[in-house]
Design a protein around this motif. Structure first.
Motif, PDB file in Angstrom:
ATOM      1  N   LYS A   2      40.066  43.832 -31.832  1.00 19.18           N
ATOM      2  CA  LYS A   2      39.778  44.273 -33.197  1.00 19.18           C
ATOM      3  C   LYS A   2      40.336  43.182 -34.090  1.00 19.18           C
ATOM      4  O   LYS A   2      41.542  42.921 -34.101  1.00 19.18           O
ATOM      5  N   LEU A   3      39.443  42.510 -34.796  1.00 21.08           N
ATOM      6  CA  LEU A   3      39.826  41.363 -35.610  1.00 21.08           C
ATOM      7  C   LEU A   3      39.546  41.644 -37.077  1.00 21.08           C
ATOM      8  O   LEU A   3      38.407  41.900 -37.471  1.00 21.08           O
ATOM      9  N   LEU A   4      40.600  41.619 -37.872  1.00 24.07           N
ATOM     10  CA  LEU A   4      40.468  41.704 -39.321  1.00 24.07           C
ATOM     11  C   LEU A   4      40.564  40.272 -39.848  1.00 24.07           C
ATOM     12  O   LEU A   4      41.349  39.474 -39.339  1.00 24.07           O
ATOM     13  N   TYR A   5      39.765  39.964 -40.840  1.00 26.42           N
ATOM     14  CA  TYR A   5      39.709  38.578 -41.298  1.00 26.42           C
ATOM     15  C   TYR A   5      39.645  38.511 -42.817  1.00 26.42           C
ATOM     16  O   TYR A   5      39.217  39.449 -43.486  1.00 26.42           O
ATOM     17  N   ARG A  53      46.968  50.244 -37.234  1.00 21.61           N
ATOM     18  CA  ARG A  53      45.686  50.216 -36.529  1.00 21.61           C
ATOM     19  C   ARG A  53      44.505  50.429 -37.478  1.00 21.61           C
ATOM     20  O   ARG A  53      43.376  50.440 -37.064  1.00 21.61           O
ATOM     21  N   GLY A  54      44.758  50.626 -38.741  1.00 18.85           N
ATOM     22  CA  GLY A  54      43.694  50.933 -39.689  1.00 18.85           C
ATOM     23  C   GLY A  54      42.979  49.701 -40.206  1.00 18.85           C
ATOM     24  O   GLY A  54      43.098  48.613 -39.671  1.00 18.85           O
ATOM     25  N   ALA A  55      42.251  49.871 -41.277  1.00 22.05           N
ATOM     26  CA  ALA A  55      41.390  48.825 -41.796  1.00 22.05           C
ATOM     27  C   ALA A  55      42.102  47.980 -42.845  1.00 22.05           C
ATOM     28  O   ALA A  55      41.635  47.827 -43.960  1.00 22.05           O
ATOM     29  N   LEU A  56      43.237  47.443 -42.520  1.00 22.91           N
ATOM     30  CA  LEU A  56      43.911  46.514 -43.410  1.00 22.91           C
ATOM     31  C   LEU A  56      43.373  45.120 -43.161  1.00 22.91           C
ATOM     32  O   LEU A  56      42.898  44.807 -42.086  1.00 22.91           O
ATOM     33  N   GLY A  57      43.469  44.290 -44.149  1.00 20.75           N
ATOM     34  CA  GLY A  57      43.043  42.909 -43.973  1.00 20.75           C
ATOM     35  C   GLY A  57      44.198  42.057 -43.486  1.00 20.75           C
ATOM     36  O   GLY A  57      45.273  42.555 -43.199  1.00 20.75           O
ATOM     37  N   LEU A  86      47.345  39.463 -43.535  1.00 18.14           N
ATOM     38  CA  LEU A  86      48.607  39.723 -44.206  1.00 18.14           C
ATOM     39  C   LEU A  86      48.886  38.731 -45.322  1.00 18.14           C
ATOM     40  O   LEU A  86      49.144  37.566 -45.076  1.00 18.14           O
ATOM     41  N   PRO A  87      48.872  39.190 -46.581  1.00 24.37           N
ATOM     42  CA  PRO A  87      49.103  38.275 -47.701  1.00 24.37           C
ATOM     43  C   PRO A  87      50.470  37.605 -47.632  1.00 24.37           C
ATOM     44  O   PRO A  87      50.613  36.459 -48.018  1.00 24.37           O
ATOM     45  N   ALA A  88      51.473  38.309 -47.145  1.00 20.89           N
ATOM     46  CA  ALA A  88      52.817  37.734 -47.072  1.00 20.89           C
ATOM     47  C   ALA A  88      52.848  36.504 -46.175  1.00 20.89           C
ATOM     48  O   ALA A  88      53.669  35.610 -46.359  1.00 20.89           O
ATOM     49  N   LEU A  89      51.958  36.450 -45.204  1.00 20.27           N
ATOM     50  CA  LEU A  89      51.899  35.316 -44.283  1.00 20.27           C
ATOM     51  C   LEU A  89      50.843  34.292 -44.676  1.00 20.27           C
ATOM     52  O   LEU A  89      50.730  33.256 -44.057  1.00 20.27           O
ATOM     53  N   ARG A  90      50.028  34.616 -45.676  1.00 22.44           N
ATOM     54  CA  ARG A  90      48.873  33.797 -46.045  1.00 22.44           C
ATOM     55  C   ARG A  90      47.968  33.627 -44.829  1.00 22.44           C
ATOM     56  O   ARG A  90      47.498  32.543 -44.533  1.00 22.44           O
ATOM     57  N   SER A  91      47.721  34.730 -44.138  1.00 24.77           N
ATOM     58  CA  SER A  91      46.967  34.687 -42.885  1.00 24.77           C
ATOM     59  C   SER A  91      45.463  34.787 -43.119  1.00 24.77           C
ATOM     60  O   SER A  91      45.013  35.318 -44.125  1.00 24.77           O
ATOM     61  N   ARG A  92      44.717  34.280 -42.141  1.00 25.97           N
ATOM     62  CA  ARG A  92      43.264  34.403 -42.127  1.00 25.97           C
ATOM     63  C   ARG A  92      42.817  35.470 -41.145  1.00 25.97           C
ATOM     64  O   ARG A  92      41.757  36.042 -41.284  1.00 25.97           O
ATOM     65  N   PHE A  93      43.640  35.717 -40.118  1.00 24.56           N
ATOM     66  CA  PHE A  93      43.290  36.658 -39.067  1.00 24.56           C
ATOM     67  C   PHE A  93      44.441  37.630 -38.810  1.00 24.56           C
ATOM     68  O   PHE A  93      45.605  37.251 -38.864  1.00 24.56           O
ATOM     69  N   LEU A  94      44.081  38.858 -38.505  1.00 23.42           N
ATOM     70  CA  LEU A  94      45.006  39.861 -37.989  1.00 23.42           C
ATOM     71  C   LEU A  94      44.286  40.470 -36.797  1.00 23.42           C
ATOM     72  O   LEU A  94      43.199  41.035 -36.950  1.00 23.42           O
ATOM     73  N   ALA A  95      44.836  40.310 -35.603  1.00 25.31           N
ATOM     74  CA  ALA A  95      44.136  40.706 -34.386  1.00 25.31           C
ATOM     75  C   ALA A  95      44.942  41.728 -33.595  1.00 25.31           C
ATOM     76  O   ALA A  95      46.159  41.605 -33.468  1.00 25.31           O
ATOM     77  N   PHE A  96      44.235  42.727 -33.080  1.00 34.29           N
ATOM     78  CA  PHE A  96      44.789  43.710 -32.159  1.00 34.29           C
ATOM     79  C   PHE A  96      43.962  43.586 -30.884  1.00 34.29           C
ATOM     80  O   PHE A  96      42.737  43.688 -30.928  1.00 34.29           O
ATOM     81  N   SER A  97      44.629  43.382 -29.771  1.00 36.96           N
ATOM     82  CA  SER A  97      43.912  43.185 -28.515  1.00 36.96           C
ATOM     83  C   SER A  97      44.494  44.075 -27.440  1.00 36.96           C
ATOM     84  O   SER A  97      45.701  44.290 -27.377  1.00 36.96           O
ATOM     85  N   HIS A  98      43.619  44.584 -26.586  1.00 41.88           N
ATOM     86  CA  HIS A  98      44.047  45.329 -25.408  1.00 41.88           C
ATOM     87  C   HIS A  98      43.440  44.636 -24.205  1.00 41.88           C
ATOM     88  O   HIS A  98      42.232  44.346 -24.185  1.00 41.88           O
ATOM     89  N   ASP A  99      44.269  44.362 -23.214  1.00 44.55           N
ATOM     90  CA  ASP A  99      43.816  43.641 -22.023  1.00 44.55           C
ATOM     91  C   ASP A  99      43.005  42.427 -22.453  1.00 44.55           C
ATOM     92  O   ASP A  99      41.767  42.433 -22.389  1.00 44.55           O
ATOM     93  N   MET A 147      35.880  43.544 -40.624  1.00 47.38           N
ATOM     94  CA  MET A 147      36.441  43.767 -39.310  1.00 47.38           C
ATOM     95  C   MET A 147      35.366  43.482 -38.278  1.00 47.38           C
ATOM     96  O   MET A 147      34.190  43.774 -38.484  1.00 47.38           O
ATOM     97  N   LEU A 148      35.776  42.919 -37.167  1.00 47.86           N
ATOM     98  CA  LEU A 148      34.896  42.639 -36.042  1.00 47.86           C
ATOM     99  C   LEU A 148      35.530  43.257 -34.803  1.00 47.86           C
ATOM    100  O   LEU A 148      36.739  43.106 -34.591  1.00 47.86           O
ATOM    101  N   VAL A 149      34.750  43.961 -34.017  1.00 47.43           N
ATOM    102  CA  VAL A 149      35.213  44.501 -32.737  1.00 47.43           C
ATOM    103  C   VAL A 149      34.412  43.785 -31.660  1.00 47.43           C
ATOM    104  O   VAL A 149      33.184  43.672 -31.761  1.00 47.43           O
ATOM    105  N   ALA A 150      35.099  43.283 -30.629  1.00 48.98           N
ATOM    106  CA  ALA A 150      34.412  42.497 -29.606  1.00 48.98           C
ATOM    107  C   ALA A 150      35.061  42.691 -28.249  1.00 48.98           C
ATOM    108  O   ALA A 150      36.213  43.098 -28.134  1.00 48.98           O
ATOM    109  N   SER A 151      34.300  42.371 -27.235  1.00 50.63           N
ATOM    110  CA  SER A 151      34.803  42.259 -25.873  1.00 50.63           C
ATOM    111  C   SER A 151      34.349  40.891 -25.380  1.00 50.63           C
ATOM    112  O   SER A 151      33.251  40.436 -25.711  1.00 50.63           O
ATOM    113  N   GLY A 152      35.197  40.225 -24.616  1.00 48.98           N
ATOM    114  CA  GLY A 152      34.845  38.919 -24.088  1.00 48.98           C
ATOM    115  C   GLY A 152      35.479  37.760 -24.835  1.00 48.98           C
ATOM    116  O   GLY A 152      35.326  36.616 -24.443  1.00 48.98           O
TER     117      GLY A 152
END
Length: 173
Positions: free
Chosen positions: A113-116, A88-92, A94-107, A1-6
């Motif tokens: 919050k980027l799960l990868y 909002r927890g520490a899930l990676g 989504l396997p069902a989507l074969r995704s590389r990223f799961l992102a939650f963003s505010h403003d 998980m990576l948390v960032a601003s900017g």
């Protein structure tokens, strides 16, 4: 998980070039009695999002997806996927989507919050999203996750790890 601003959604456009699209939730996560609204967007629709005022949405979440082998989004965009996008927890990703990223963003650009699925994807994203004038990250140190970092005016400074972006920005700006 990576948390960032900017880092804004538009900074993901190059990284999402490998995806077939995204599942997007605008606004709040919703409740059991009033679920959130989700959109499935194809890769061709993503550039249009860079012209939207995503900051005004408040919160949003998205996950990239790969087609199901028949040129269609995965069929499993059901309650399970919706629940994961609301999580909002520490899930990676989504396997069902074969995704590389799961992102939650505010403003958009304020809090991310980027799960990868793979560090190489995040390293490529950061290489594209962070202008050299801000400074250079030690990607090995960042991957280890021991410290947080503040980049400004070409200098890198160690920062404490936190989800409280406001406290960091108030101290630094």
């Amino acid at each position: 998980m990576l948390v960032a601003s900017g880092i804004e959604f538009k900074d993901f456009i190059l990284a999402l070039g490998k995806a077939d699209g995204i599942v997007l939730r605008k606004g709040s996560a919703g409740t059991a009695s009033k679920p959130a609204v989700y959109q499935v967007l194809a890769r061709q629709q993503l550039a249009a999002l860079t012209h939207e005022d995503m900051y005004a949405w408040g919160s949003h979440a998205w996950a990239d997806w790969q087609e199901d082998g028949q040129g269609k989004p995965p069929a499993s965009l059901d309650a399970d996927v919706a629940a994961l996008l609301d999580h909002r927890g520490a899930l990676g990703p989504l396997p069902a989507l074969r995704s590389r990223f799961l992102a939650f963003s505010h403003d958009d650009g304020w809090y991310l919050k980027l799960l990868y699925a793979a560090w190489d994807d995040v390293a490529a994203l950061l290489a594209d999203a962070i202008p050299p004038s801000l400074g250079t990250l030690d990607m090995d140190a960042l991957q280890q996750g021991g410290d947080g970092y503040w980049l400004q005016n070409g200098a890198l400074q160690v920062e404490r790890k936190t989800h409280d972006i406001d406290s960091v920005l108030n101290r630094r700006l």
